[in-house]
Structures are given as C-alpha cells and as structure tokens.
Design an enzyme around this catalytic site. Structure first.
Site, PDB file in Angstrom:
ATOM      1  N   GLY A  21     -25.971  31.118 -38.131  1.00 46.62           N
ATOM      2  CA  GLY A  21     -26.804  29.985 -37.746  1.00 46.62           C
ATOM      3  C   GLY A  21     -27.412  30.178 -36.379  1.00 46.62           C
ATOM      4  O   GLY A  21     -26.747  30.636 -35.440  1.00 46.62           O
ATOM      5  N   GLY A  23     -29.785  27.611 -34.972  1.00 44.76           N
ATOM      6  CA  GLY A  23     -30.547  26.409 -34.691  1.00 44.76           C
ATOM      7  C   GLY A  23     -30.412  26.021 -33.235  1.00 44.76           C
ATOM      8  O   GLY A  23     -30.338  26.878 -32.350  1.00 44.76           O
ATOM      9  N   VAL A  24     -30.342  24.716 -32.970  1.00 46.61           N
ATOM     10  CA  VAL A  24     -30.273  24.232 -31.592  1.00 46.61           C
ATOM     11  C   VAL A  24     -29.038  24.783 -30.882  1.00 46.61           C
ATOM     12  O   VAL A  24     -29.116  25.261 -29.748  1.00 46.61           O
ATOM     13  CB  VAL A  24     -30.251  22.687 -31.579  1.00 46.61           C
ATOM     14  CG1 VAL A  24     -30.032  22.172 -30.167  1.00 46.61           C
ATOM     15  CG2 VAL A  24     -31.556  22.137 -32.144  1.00 46.61           C
ATOM     16  N   ARG A  56     -31.308  31.533 -42.548  1.00 49.93           N
ATOM     17  CA  ARG A  56     -31.875  31.386 -43.896  1.00 49.93           C
ATOM     18  C   ARG A  56     -33.298  31.929 -43.965  1.00 49.93           C
ATOM     19  O   ARG A  56     -33.722  32.439 -44.992  1.00 49.93           O
ATOM     20  CB  ARG A  56     -31.860  29.912 -44.305  1.00 49.93           C
ATOM     21  CG  ARG A  56     -30.463  29.337 -44.517  1.00 49.93           C
ATOM     22  CD  ARG A  56     -30.545  27.946 -45.129  1.00 49.93           C
ATOM     23  NE  ARG A  56     -29.220  27.384 -45.332  1.00 49.93           N
ATOM     24  CZ  ARG A  56     -28.583  26.618 -44.463  1.00 49.93           C
ATOM     25  NH1 ARG A  56     -29.172  26.343 -43.300  1.00 49.93           N
ATOM     26  NH2 ARG A  56     -27.398  26.139 -44.711  1.00 49.93           N
ATOM     27  N   GLU A 139     -13.140  23.639 -31.046  1.00 48.74           N
ATOM     28  CA  GLU A 139     -13.340  22.578 -30.070  1.00 48.74           C
ATOM     29  C   GLU A 139     -14.642  21.824 -30.292  1.00 48.74           C
ATOM     30  O   GLU A 139     -14.708  20.588 -30.155  1.00 48.74           O
ATOM     31  CB  GLU A 139     -13.332  23.157 -28.649  1.00 48.74           C
ATOM     32  CG  GLU A 139     -13.396  22.124 -27.547  1.00 48.74           C
ATOM     33  CD  GLU A 139     -12.137  21.268 -27.475  1.00 48.74           C
ATOM     34  OE1 GLU A 139     -12.234  20.065 -27.796  1.00 48.74           O
ATOM     35  OE2 GLU A 139     -11.075  21.803 -27.106  1.00 48.74           O
ATOM     36  N   VAL A 142     -15.381  18.363 -32.817  1.00 49.07           N
ATOM     37  CA  VAL A 142     -14.960  16.960 -32.700  1.00 49.07           C
ATOM     38  C   VAL A 142     -15.830  16.145 -31.757  1.00 49.07           C
ATOM     39  O   VAL A 142     -16.336  15.107 -32.130  1.00 49.07           O
ATOM     40  CB  VAL A 142     -13.482  16.864 -32.272  1.00 49.07           C
ATOM     41  CG1 VAL A 142     -13.075  15.416 -32.019  1.00 49.07           C
ATOM     42  CG2 VAL A 142     -12.594  17.469 -33.350  1.00 49.07           C
ATOM     43  N   LYS A 215     -14.163  13.793 -38.008  1.00 51.45           N
ATOM     44  CA  LYS A 215     -13.581  14.058 -36.692  1.00 51.45           C
ATOM     45  C   LYS A 215     -12.218  13.377 -36.551  1.00 51.45           C
ATOM     46  O   LYS A 215     -11.280  13.942 -35.972  1.00 51.45           O
ATOM     47  CB  LYS A 215     -14.530  13.566 -35.605  1.00 51.45           C
ATOM     48  CG  LYS A 215     -15.855  14.325 -35.563  1.00 51.45           C
ATOM     49  CD  LYS A 215     -16.841  13.657 -34.617  1.00 51.45           C
ATOM     50  CE  LYS A 215     -18.164  14.412 -34.582  1.00 51.45           C
ATOM     51  NZ  LYS A 215     -19.183  13.730 -33.754  1.00 51.45           N
TER      52      LYS A 215
END
Length: 444
Positions: A21, A23-24, A56, A139, A142, A215
């Site tokens: 991934g 992304g941001v 992707r 970490e 959550v 979470k």
C-alpha cells in the site's frame, strides 16, 4: 570479563523491507525510510532497504519515489524469502489476510495498521507469527500517533487494568464537537467533516461505530488478556444523536461523546461496548475536541492514566508505523521477537443486558395530570431508580390539539436489560409520543 565490541552498522547486511500500500500513510512511510535512512540506521543499528512497494495501480504518480520499487503483484512480493519486514497499510480483510500470512510463512515480521483484520483474525495472525518466531506489531491500528498499544501490551502488563474508556474515532469526535460548539445538526457536521477530509465519502464505518468497535476489541484483548473479536463488541453509532441531545447534555453539565468503554466487573467478566454517551464536563475526555482521540486507563497500581493526540491522518499514523518498524528492526538485528498474544485469562464476556451504567431517558409525553407519576412508576417497577427529572415547558404541535412536553429522566446505576424493559413499556403507554430516546452516562 570480556566486553562485547559495538557492531558497525555498515558491516551488517541491510534489513529488507516491503510495503503493501502506498496511499496517504504508505507514501509517508516510504519517504521516511528513504529520506531519513542515516538516522534510522543509527537508531536501529542496521540499514533498512526498501525493496518493493505493492500497489493496485501502476499508472499513477509515485510522488518522487523510485518507480522501480513498485509492483502490482503483491503475492509475489510477500513470497520472497529474503524479506525481513513487511509493512501492511492496505486495509481490509482479503486479500490482505492471505498476503500477511504468506509473508509470515516466508519468515518476515509484520507491521500493520489494519484494525479490522486484527479484530476479526488476530488469533490466526498471532498463531502464525509465533510459530515462525517473528514479530507482529500494530500500534497504528488503534489510535493513530497515540501510543496506547505498547502501554497496554508492555508497560502495564505487570498491573491489573480495570477500565479503558476513550474516544477512538476522530471523525465522530469532530462531528459531535461541531454539533456542540457551533450548533450544527448531524448532517451539516458530517458534510463539513467530509470537506475537511476527516470523513470518507461513505462514512458508515465511522458514524455507525464499526471502526471504533474494531479498535475496542484490540484494546480489550490486550488489557484483559482475553481474546475479544469485533463481533463481541456491543455497537451503536451517532446517527441518532440530535441537536436536542446536545442542548440537554449542556443543561445537565455534560457533553456527548462517542466512547469505547471496556470494563471488568467484580467477578472478573469483561464488557466491551461502543456508543454515544454523556460525559460530565469535568471529566478529562469532555474537553477533547476536533478530530483528536483520547484514551483513559484505570489500573490497580498505576491508577488513572490519560493518552491523547491525533488519532488519524497520514503523518500521525505513519509515526506509529515507523515506531513499530524501528522496534521490529531492532529485534531482527538482535535475533529476538517481541511479545506475542497474551490471552491466558479467557475471561467471560458480560452480555450487554447485564451491563450496568447510568442513563438519560428522554420521553415526549402528552402534557396532562398524572403522566410524570405514571412514568416514574414504570421506572420503579423495573428496578430502575430515577435520580433527577427535568421537564420542558409544554408546546402545542402544529395541526394537533394536544400539548407535548419532554421529560428527561436521569437514572442511578441500572442494569441494561431493566432499562430496556422501561423503554418498551413507556413506548406502549398512551401518553408517550414517538420513540423513547436513551443516552448512557459514563465518567460519573
């Protein structure tokens, strides 16, 4: 006595890292790995080498990252036998679950931000990681940049945690904060959250509580050493919260917050729930505004602890991912693995009907003699004690002959099943108009 000589990081083979991934969050992580390579080497004791990034779509702007790193064959990337660490920031359940398990099977440690996967399949992931002797760190799954997983997993592991209560979804906190501070209704506050990028185009996971429930399941598993899945969490969203609820909360010296509430009872059973609730203005969670998260922990010895900070966004989440990456990399250099899943207790789960808390019950009633007494009798008949009653002035509704008043009845501690029996009977009575609205009260 012989002293160990310090190892020159330059003499160690680099740790090979793959990223799922971009992304941001993923793009921020990739930049930190490449642009802060020297600092990371000094902190870890070994160089990190980013060897592949699975995405992707290859027909995109890579934002200055080396195009040669990118691949659309994630399965081939995680099947490499030379990987040391795989960072997963794709999200979702499948094919992510298969990719993570494949990476573990090939000997890679995992850093993930995937709360949904952990809440649903954490057992399988931890079992696989333990069997291969690799790390699984999470970490960022959550509360963004807030360090809460490690305190629950390591810092407080010698203590007995009794309560974890907090705001773990920035979108819902922003919406409720806007409703409180500006008087906006839910739809307008949601639209503003979407405009600012705090809410997705489809906000269901946030406003209906699915994100917070995942979470909560992860935190409960850590805090109570008992495996809790997302499906075990009682969940309500905030779509039914109205401007009237906000105004009434203020009148009572409270604010409305979307909370995750994790508790143990005197028998040691565990309850885990996510829902909007009234929080007294004096409570530390009441002042947490905007898209911030905050988590309040109570334990036997440490007492009350508060963790607060940005709970989402590219940079905060990337910070949590990088913290895990450095820890996992240090473990690889030392040839050890960090703590696995601690679920030795396997405490009983308290059914929602057996949970006890306080409630604010709001009832639209016909303004006529005897209604208040009749409503109070219904509470008493179901063993629910009323602490305070607030009645609004009666108002004639357009096109109707009768006048309607609003009864707001605050209860003492009561059992959920008893309170729901009160609600059912109230809604059956001829003096009630519409549905009976209930908000739980926490932090008092």
């Amino acid at each position: 006595m012989n002293r160990l000589e310090p190892v020159d990081p330059a003499k160690l083979a680099p740790l090979k890292v793959a990223l799922l991934g971009c992304g941001v969050v993923g793009s921020q992580v990739a930049r930190v790995i490449t642009e802060q390579a020297e600092d990371l080497t000094n902190r870890i004791g070994c160089r990190l080498e980013l060897v592949g990034i699975a995405v992707r779509n290859l027909d995109r702007d890579f934002g200055g990252l080396d195009p040669e790193l990118f691949t659309d064959d994630a399965k081939a990337l995680v099947s490499r036998d030379d990987l040391d660490i795989v960072i997963e920031v794709v999200g979702g359940i499948e094919p992510t679950r298969e990719l993570v398990l494949t990476a573990i099977d090939h000997g890679a440690s995992i850093v993930t931000a995937n709360k949904a996967l952990l809440a649903q399949d954490g057992e399988a992931l931890f079992t696989a990681a333990e069997s291969r002797g690799v790390d699984l760190y999470f970490e960022a799954a959550v509360a963004g940049a807030i360090p809460i997983v490690r305190p629950l997993r390591e810092s407080l592991v010698g203590d007995e945690i009794t309560t974890v209560m907090g705001i773990v979804n920035g979108t819902t906190n922003y919406i409720l904060d806007q409703m409180t501070t500006t008087g906006a209704d839910f739809d307008d506050a949601l639209a503003e959250a979407q405009r600012l990028g705090y809410a997705e185009a489809d906000p269901t996971a946030d406003v209906e509580g699915y994100d917070a429930a995942a979470k909560a399941a992860i935190m409960a598993t850590l805090a109570f050493h008992t495996r809790v899945r997302g499906a075990d969490v009682y969940r309500e969203g905030i779509t039914s919260v109205t401007s009237n609820d906000i105004v009434l909360a203020r009148k009572l010296g409270c604010v409305v917050k979307m909370l995750a509430v994790l508790k143990t009872d005197v028998q040691g059973a565990v309850s885990v729930r996510v829902h909007p609730a009234l929080v007294p203005s004096s409570h530390p969670l009441a002042s947490v505004g905007g898209a911030y998260n905050a988590i309040f922990v109570e334990s036997r010895d440490a007492g009350r602890l508060m963790f607060m900070g940005p709970g989402a966004g590219g940079s905060p989440t990337a910070s949590a991912v990088m913290g895990d990456l450095v820890t996992v990399a240090r473990n690889r250099v030392r040839g050890v693995a960090g703590p696995g899943e601690s679920v030795y207790a396997q405490r009983a789960m308290t059914p929602m009907g057996e949970v006890e808390t306080r409630y604010l019950v709001r009832i639209n009633v016909v303004d006529e003699p005897g209604v208040l007494a009749a409503a109070a009798a219904i509470f008493a008949n179901h063993n629910v004690s009323v602490q305070t009653v607030d009645q609004s002035p009666a108002v004639a509704r357009d096109g109707e002959d009768e006048e309607i008043a609003v009864l707001a009845m605050m209860t003492h501690q009561a059992r959920e099943s008893d309170l729901q029996a009160v609600v059912r009977e109230l809604e059956e009575r001829s003096f009630t108009r519409g549905t009976v609205e209930v908000l739980r009260v926490e932090g008092k």
